[in-house]
Design a protein around this motif. Structure first.
Motif, PDB file in Angstrom:
ATOM      1  N   ASN A 242     -38.146  29.885  -3.529  1.00  0.00           N
ATOM      2  CA  ASN A 242     -38.514  30.384  -4.853  1.00  0.00           C
ATOM      3  C   ASN A 242     -37.294  30.781  -5.680  1.00  0.00           C
ATOM      4  O   ASN A 242     -37.294  30.657  -6.897  1.00  0.00           O
ATOM      5  CB  ASN A 242     -39.459  31.582  -4.730  1.00  0.00           C
ATOM      6  N   GLU A 243     -36.240  31.275  -5.012  1.00  0.00           N
ATOM      7  CA  GLU A 243     -35.039  31.681  -5.713  1.00  0.00           C
ATOM      8  C   GLU A 243     -33.821  31.037  -5.056  1.00  0.00           C
ATOM      9  O   GLU A 243     -33.724  30.991  -3.836  1.00  0.00           O
ATOM     10  CB  GLU A 243     -34.888  33.207  -5.701  1.00  0.00           C
ATOM     11  N   ALA A 244     -32.927  30.530  -5.903  1.00  0.00           N
ATOM     12  CA  ALA A 244     -31.716  29.885  -5.396  1.00  0.00           C
ATOM     13  C   ALA A 244     -30.725  29.733  -6.553  1.00  0.00           C
ATOM     14  O   ALA A 244     -30.962  30.222  -7.660  1.00  0.00           O
ATOM     15  CB  ALA A 244     -32.042  28.519  -4.778  1.00  0.00           C
ATOM     16  N   PHE A 245     -29.637  29.012  -6.269  1.00  0.00           N
ATOM     17  CA  PHE A 245     -28.623  28.750  -7.281  1.00  0.00           C
ATOM     18  C   PHE A 245     -28.431  27.233  -7.393  1.00  0.00           C
ATOM     19  O   PHE A 245     -28.357  26.531  -6.378  1.00  0.00           O
ATOM     20  CB  PHE A 245     -27.292  29.402  -6.914  1.00  0.00           C
ATOM     21  N   VAL A 246     -28.323  26.743  -8.633  1.00  0.00           N
ATOM     22  CA  VAL A 246     -27.993  25.339  -8.884  1.00  0.00           C
ATOM     23  C   VAL A 246     -26.524  25.274  -9.287  1.00  0.00           C
ATOM     24  O   VAL A 246     -26.117  25.893 -10.286  1.00  0.00           O
ATOM     25  CB  VAL A 246     -28.872  24.728  -9.990  1.00  0.00           C
ATOM     26  N   GLY A 247     -25.709  24.556  -8.507  1.00  0.00           N
ATOM     27  CA  GLY A 247     -24.285  24.400  -8.809  1.00  0.00           C
ATOM     28  C   GLY A 247     -23.997  23.009  -9.344  1.00  0.00           C
ATOM     29  O   GLY A 247     -24.530  22.013  -8.856  1.00  0.00           O
ATOM     30  N   LEU A 248     -23.145  22.930 -10.378  1.00  0.00           N
ATOM     31  CA  LEU A 248     -22.778  21.648 -10.992  1.00  0.00           C
ATOM     32  C   LEU A 248     -21.261  21.509 -10.966  1.00  0.00           C
ATOM     33  O   LEU A 248     -20.541  22.393 -11.464  1.00  0.00           O
ATOM     34  CB  LEU A 248     -23.290  21.553 -12.429  1.00  0.00           C
ATOM     35  N   ILE A 249     -20.777  20.414 -10.392  1.00  0.00           N
ATOM     36  CA  ILE A 249     -19.344  20.161 -10.270  1.00  0.00           C
ATOM     37  C   ILE A 249     -19.057  18.757 -10.798  1.00  0.00           C
ATOM     38  O   ILE A 249     -19.710  17.787 -10.401  1.00  0.00           O
ATOM     39  CB  ILE A 249     -18.878  20.266  -8.803  1.00  0.00           C
ATOM     40  N   TYR A 250     -18.060  18.655 -11.703  1.00  0.00           N
ATOM     41  CA  TYR A 250     -17.690  17.353 -12.281  1.00  0.00           C
ATOM     42  C   TYR A 250     -16.188  17.360 -12.535  1.00  0.00           C
ATOM     43  O   TYR A 250     -15.648  18.337 -13.075  1.00  0.00           O
ATOM     44  CB  TYR A 250     -18.444  17.105 -13.577  1.00  0.00           C
TER      45      TYR A 250
ATOM     46  N   GLY B 281     -12.723  17.367 -13.922  1.00  0.00           N
ATOM     47  CA  GLY B 281     -12.198  17.608 -15.245  1.00  0.00           C
ATOM     48  C   GLY B 281     -12.987  18.603 -16.061  1.00  0.00           C
ATOM     49  O   GLY B 281     -12.645  18.850 -17.222  1.00  0.00           O
ATOM     50  N   TYR B 282     -14.062  19.173 -15.466  1.00  0.00           N
ATOM     51  CA  TYR B 282     -14.915  20.114 -16.189  1.00  0.00           C
ATOM     52  C   TYR B 282     -15.026  21.423 -15.407  1.00  0.00           C
ATOM     53  O   TYR B 282     -14.867  21.461 -14.188  1.00  0.00           O
ATOM     54  CB  TYR B 282     -16.310  19.525 -16.400  1.00  0.00           C
ATOM     55  N   GLU B 283     -15.309  22.495 -16.156  1.00  0.00           N
ATOM     56  CA  GLU B 283     -15.562  23.783 -15.525  1.00  0.00           C
ATOM     57  C   GLU B 283     -16.866  23.706 -14.725  1.00  0.00           C
ATOM     58  O   GLU B 283     -17.884  23.220 -15.224  1.00  0.00           O
ATOM     59  CB  GLU B 283     -15.681  24.883 -16.596  1.00  0.00           C
ATOM     60  N   SER B 284     -16.811  24.186 -13.487  1.00  0.00           N
ATOM     61  CA  SER B 284     -18.021  24.222 -12.660  1.00  0.00           C
ATOM     62  C   SER B 284     -18.996  25.255 -13.232  1.00  0.00           C
ATOM     63  O   SER B 284     -18.597  26.213 -13.901  1.00  0.00           O
ATOM     64  CB  SER B 284     -17.667  24.564 -11.217  1.00  0.00           C
ATOM     65  N   GLN B 285     -20.277  25.061 -12.948  1.00  0.00           N
ATOM     66  CA  GLN B 285     -21.284  25.979 -13.468  1.00  0.00           C
ATOM     67  C   GLN B 285     -22.287  26.331 -12.369  1.00  0.00           C
ATOM     68  O   GLN B 285     -22.636  25.473 -11.532  1.00  0.00           O
ATOM     69  CB  GLN B 285     -22.021  25.346 -14.660  1.00  0.00           C
ATOM     70  N   LYS B 286     -22.745  27.579 -12.350  1.00  0.00           N
ATOM     71  CA  LYS B 286     -23.694  28.059 -11.353  1.00  0.00           C
ATOM     72  C   LYS B 286     -24.861  28.712 -12.089  1.00  0.00           C
ATOM     73  O   LYS B 286     -24.679  29.637 -12.884  1.00  0.00           O
ATOM     74  CB  LYS B 286     -23.018  29.064 -10.417  1.00  0.00           C
ATOM     75  N   ILE B 287     -26.062  28.232 -11.834  1.00  0.00           N
ATOM     76  CA  ILE B 287     -27.254  28.693 -12.544  1.00  0.00           C
ATOM     77  C   ILE B 287     -28.235  29.303 -11.546  1.00  0.00           C
ATOM     78  O   ILE B 287     -28.587  28.667 -10.540  1.00  0.00           O
ATOM     79  CB  ILE B 287     -27.934  27.531 -13.298  1.00  0.00           C
ATOM     80  N   THR B 288     -28.684  30.518 -11.814  1.00  0.00           N
ATOM     81  CA  THR B 288     -29.716  31.148 -10.987  1.00  0.00           C
ATOM     82  C   THR B 288     -31.078  30.657 -11.435  1.00  0.00           C
ATOM     83  O   THR B 288     -31.391  30.654 -12.633  1.00  0.00           O
ATOM     84  CB  THR B 288     -29.651  32.674 -11.126  1.00  0.00           C
ATOM     85  N   VAL B 289     -31.896  30.205 -10.481  1.00  0.00           N
ATOM     86  CA  VAL B 289     -33.210  29.662 -10.824  1.00  0.00           C
ATOM     87  C   VAL B 289     -34.300  30.411 -10.065  1.00  0.00           C
ATOM     88  O   VAL B 289     -34.107  30.868  -8.940  1.00  0.00           O
ATOM     89  CB  VAL B 289     -33.292  28.151 -10.505  1.00  0.00           C
ATOM     90  N   ASN B 290     -35.449  30.549 -10.706  1.00  0.00           N
ATOM     91  CA  ASN B 290     -36.643  31.149 -10.111  1.00  0.00           C
ATOM     92  C   ASN B 290     -37.796  30.208 -10.425  1.00  0.00           C
ATOM     93  O   ASN B 290     -38.128  29.978 -11.594  1.00  0.00           O
ATOM     94  CB  ASN B 290     -36.894  32.532 -10.697  1.00  0.00           C
ATOM     95  N   ILE B 291     -38.400  29.658  -9.382  1.00  0.00           N
ATOM     96  CA  ILE B 291     -39.432  28.628  -9.600  1.00  0.00           C
ATOM     97  C   ILE B 291     -40.748  29.034  -8.941  1.00  0.00           C
ATOM     98  O   ILE B 291     -41.382  28.262  -8.237  1.00  0.00           O
ATOM     99  CB  ILE B 291     -38.956  27.252  -9.081  1.00  0.00           C
TER     100      ILE B 291
END
Length: 782
Positions: free
Chosen positions: A70-78, A80-90
């Protein structure tokens, strides 16, 4: 029993609460709003354990399926770009994150990134992401390269000549890793280019072909629909036309493509002046050639059909069938003034030459990605070439004596090649291992003045094996490559065979945020072309002959190159220095036959021989500023070259300074551009010093919907137009020539490009087709 039912109901309720859900979204560039394909997307829990992993598709879209928390983190890595971490609740069903914006970053571990211009400096290449402004300003791919060359050290683009060079040498073009012709590259829709991978060092895979760099265009993936492109360059002041028609259609797992290119040119004001001496007889022969209005007609057609089948994203098969036809006709008129001792004479010289050839080629390619770390490529190629060549000499002396000579050559050649390439990633190091076998057969029949044709044939077998690795250690990027070649040539007069090794290495060091340094070392034995090993004796004129030499040895080329690059904001500066040496250099050497028993007694003979060495010391400074006042890009280059040529009997040298400038200005849909050679650069061809072709231009382009309209003036305010100068020092036959085409003086050209894309998108794997060409063994340049 009751406890079993209660347990079943409890597990069902738990499963319902934590039922599998999904998380989706679209990842885009924060500034350009372009979709980012290949972004690594992970789902992690509080303990940093990776639960799910995926990557974005060609549209930047992703979906994480079967999410059971139900709760976790979505990480995005690319890259040349700043990484991003998003908290999600589904807790409430599937979750759509909508658009997720990633910001380019200025530095990253192990690589160098210039965020504003999106340049990623890797161990073996530069990765450039065109900005939206650059894509919108460009009318076609060459125009885009001309704008972006400020970020690509060593790249030179001449849009009028349709010529691209890297570090003064040839280029291998690729589209999604698949080798393509320049005409195919020109047909690309520049707005579909995701990134450009630029390599300004020779690739060991192509080292046999003498290229200096590789430019790979990574395109947006497509699924159904296609593209159509039509381009026409038409001169309104001379007879010159270049047309290209290209189309690509995608349907499910298949891709069909067709590309047609046509060049037609006719000159009526072509001149060739020359001053030459023949030294060896009792008296030196002086000849002064005064060029008269001459004509030239060139007509070439190139068409190719391609098909690609993608079984899945890791398995593909590609086939390409191409056909080239050429028809050329030159009619050269000159007035000759000759002095032998006290005797003076004058005669008219008429040299009509004709060339007609055609060659079909079939190329097959297979690629299989076994995993993210290893792949296998297989390539098979076959080509046939057939041509007829004629060279006539008609001299009419004032005394009434005539000299007439007609040389005919019929050529039939074929070549076949097989290649296998295995790529393996070991940790952070990329490695490749390849082997290539090529067999080339050339059969020429030569005749003079209607005599029976003299047959000559040569067969060359090449076995080439190579390997390389590329990686990075802290701030130091490195590549090391080695190759071995077994060469066996068989002709009517005998055979020769050699085993030679090649080596290539580069070091790329990031000094700090603004400075970087790059070093290249290259060791490359080069095999002589079949035409240089042809045993036929060809009559050049009334006193000279030309012949090949089966027993010439391979030359050995070594080069050291160092450049230091500085970048701050939109300003770029690159300082170059290089030293190269060719041992056993292939030179065209003149002799005088003074043996009374020889069938060529008192003739001057031009023969291919191995010289001692040639040296080249070169320095260069490139300065560029992009988007000055948001409307102007300026580039300037200045350099100095020193050449030394040592033969068995003589030594010659040349020092020259050269300089060039270019500019692009942008105002809305308008582009104004110019390219000017302040002092042309010189190069060395054997023993001949050659001044670069002067082909300066300025023009303007206007973009409207799917059209681009342009006009340019070439060689403005000149009388001679297209001009080339050569000088060949010699103790037997020194000669200097000036060739120019007045038709190209103050030439006005119009350009129209129409391009349209239609359909959906999807993701394709990379592939490459690289075996091409046939050595016909024909030499008609004498």
């Amino acid at each position: 029993m009751i406890l079993r039912y209660i347990s079943t109901i409890c597990f069902a309720l738990i499963a319902f609460v934590v039922q599998a859900k999904s998380i989706s979204g679209v990842v885009i560039d924060e500034h350009t709003k372009e979709a980012l394909p290949g972004v690594n997307v992970t789902l992690v829990n509080d303990s940093a354990k990776v639960l799910l992993n995926t990557t974005t598709n060609g549209n930047g879209w992703f979906m994480l399926r079967d999410v059971k928390v139900n709760e976790a983190f979505v990480g995005l890595i690319y890259m040349g770009y700043e990484s991003q971490k998003i908290t999600v609740n589904i807790n409430e069903g599937d979750l759509d994150l909508g658009e997720i914006k990633l910001s380019p970053k200025s530095t990253m571990l192990g690589e160098v990134v210039v965020s504003a211009d999106k340049v990623i400096e890797k161990a073996d290449k530069y990765v450039l992401i065109p900005t939206l402004a650059e894509l919108n300003r460009a009318s076609e791919t060459l125009n885009l390269l001309s704008e972006m060359k400020v970020k690509m050290p060593g790249l030179q683009v001449n849009e009028a000549l349709k010529r691209v060079s890297v570090d003064g040498g040839g280029v291998v073009f690729q589209v999604n890793g698949k080798e393509e012709s320049l005409s195919k590259v020109q047909s690309l829709n520049q707005r579909d280019i995701l990134r450009i991978e630029y390599r300004n060092t020779p690739d060991i895979r192509y080292a046999d072909r003498g290229v200096s760099g590789v430019i790979n265009f990574i395109m947006k993936p497509r699924q159904e629909g296609g593209t159509i492109m039509v381009e026409l360059d038409e001169s309104v002041t001379s007879l010159r036309s270049i047309a290209t028609i290209a189309g690509t259609y995608y349907y499910k797992k298949s891709e069909w493509s067709i590309n047609y290119g046509n060049t037609w040119q006719k000159n009526t004001k072509q001149y060739s002046d020359a001053q030459e001496q023949y030294i060896g007889r009792e008296n030196i022969i002086y000849r002064n050639q005064i060029g008269q209005p001459s004509s030239m007609r060139d007509f070439s057609n190139n068409v190719s059909f391609g098909y690609t089948y993608m079984y899945d994203l890791n398995t593909m098969l590609a086939a390409r069938l191409s056909f080239r036809a050429y028809d050329g006709n030159n009619r050269n008129y000159n007035i000759m003034e000759e002095i032998i001792g006290d005797a003076k004479s004058r005669y008219e010289k008429y040299n009509p030459n004709k060339s007609k050839s055609h060659s079909p080629t079939l190329d097959l390619y297979f690629r299989k990605n076994f995993s993210q770390t290893q792949s296998l490529e297989l390539n098979a190629m076959g080509t046939i070439s057939s041509g007829d060549y004629s060279r006539e000499m008609h001299y009419k002396y004032d005394s009434g004596i005539d000299f007439n000579q007609i040389n005919l050559t019929n050529n039939d050649s074929w070549a076949a090649a097989l290649e296998a390439l295995y790529s393996l990633k070991i940790g952070k190091v990329d490695t490749r291992y390849g082997v290539n076998y090529r067999r080339n057969h050339a059969e020429n029949k030569y005749s003079e003045n209607g005599a029976e044709f003299t047959p000559d044939h040569q067969t060359r077998n090449n076995l080439y094996f190579y390997g390389d690795l590329a990686g990075r250690w802290n701030k130091l990027g490195y590549t090391f490559s080695v190759g071995g070649k077994y060469f066996h040539n068989t002709g009517l007069s005998g055979s020769e065979h050699y085993l030679k090794f090649k080596a290539l290495g580069t070091l790329n060091f990031k000094i700090d945020k603004h400075w970087s340094a790059n070093y290249l070392y290259m060791y490359s034995p080069d095999m002589p072309p079949l035409s240089a090993m042809n045993d036929d004796v060809h009559t050049i004129d009334d006193i000279s002959l030309q012949m090949g030499n089966l027993y010439i040895k391979p030359s050995t080329y070594q080069r050291h190159r160092l450049y230091v690059r500085y970048n701050t904001g939109n300003f770029y500066a690159t300082a170059w220095g290089s030293y190269s040496r060719t041992d056993n250099s292939l030179n065209s050497v003149w002799y005088y036959d003074d043996d009374p028993s020889s069938k060529y007694y008192q003739m001057f003979i031009n023969k291919t021989e191995n010289g001692n060495y040639t040296d080249n010391i070169s320095t260069q400074l490139d300065l560029s500023y992009q988007n000055l006042f948001n409307h102007l890009t300026l580039s300037a280059s200045v350099g100095w070259d020193k050449y030394n040529v040592s033969d068995k009997a003589e030594y010659n040298s040349l020092n020259k300074v050269w300089a060039s400038i270019s500019a692009n200005a942008y105002f809305g849909n308008w582009t104004i551009y110019a390219n000017y050679s302040v002092a042309p650069r010189y190069s060395l061809d054997g023993r001949t010093f050659c001044r670069d072709i002067r082909f300066d231009y300025f023009g303007a382009k206007y973009r409207w919907k799917d059209f681009s309209f342009g006009a340019r003036m070439v060689n403005a305010f000149t009388k001679r137009g297209f001009q080339q100068e050569t000088e060949t020092p010699s103790k037997v036959h020194p000669i200097s020539k000036t060739f120019y085409i007045k038709d190209f003086a103050n030439m006005v050209e119009l350009n129209i490009v129409y391009r349209i894309s239609f359909g959906k998108s999807y993701q394709r794997a990379n592939r490459t087709l690289q075996n091409n060409g046939v050595d016909t063994g024909v030499n008609v340049k004498y």
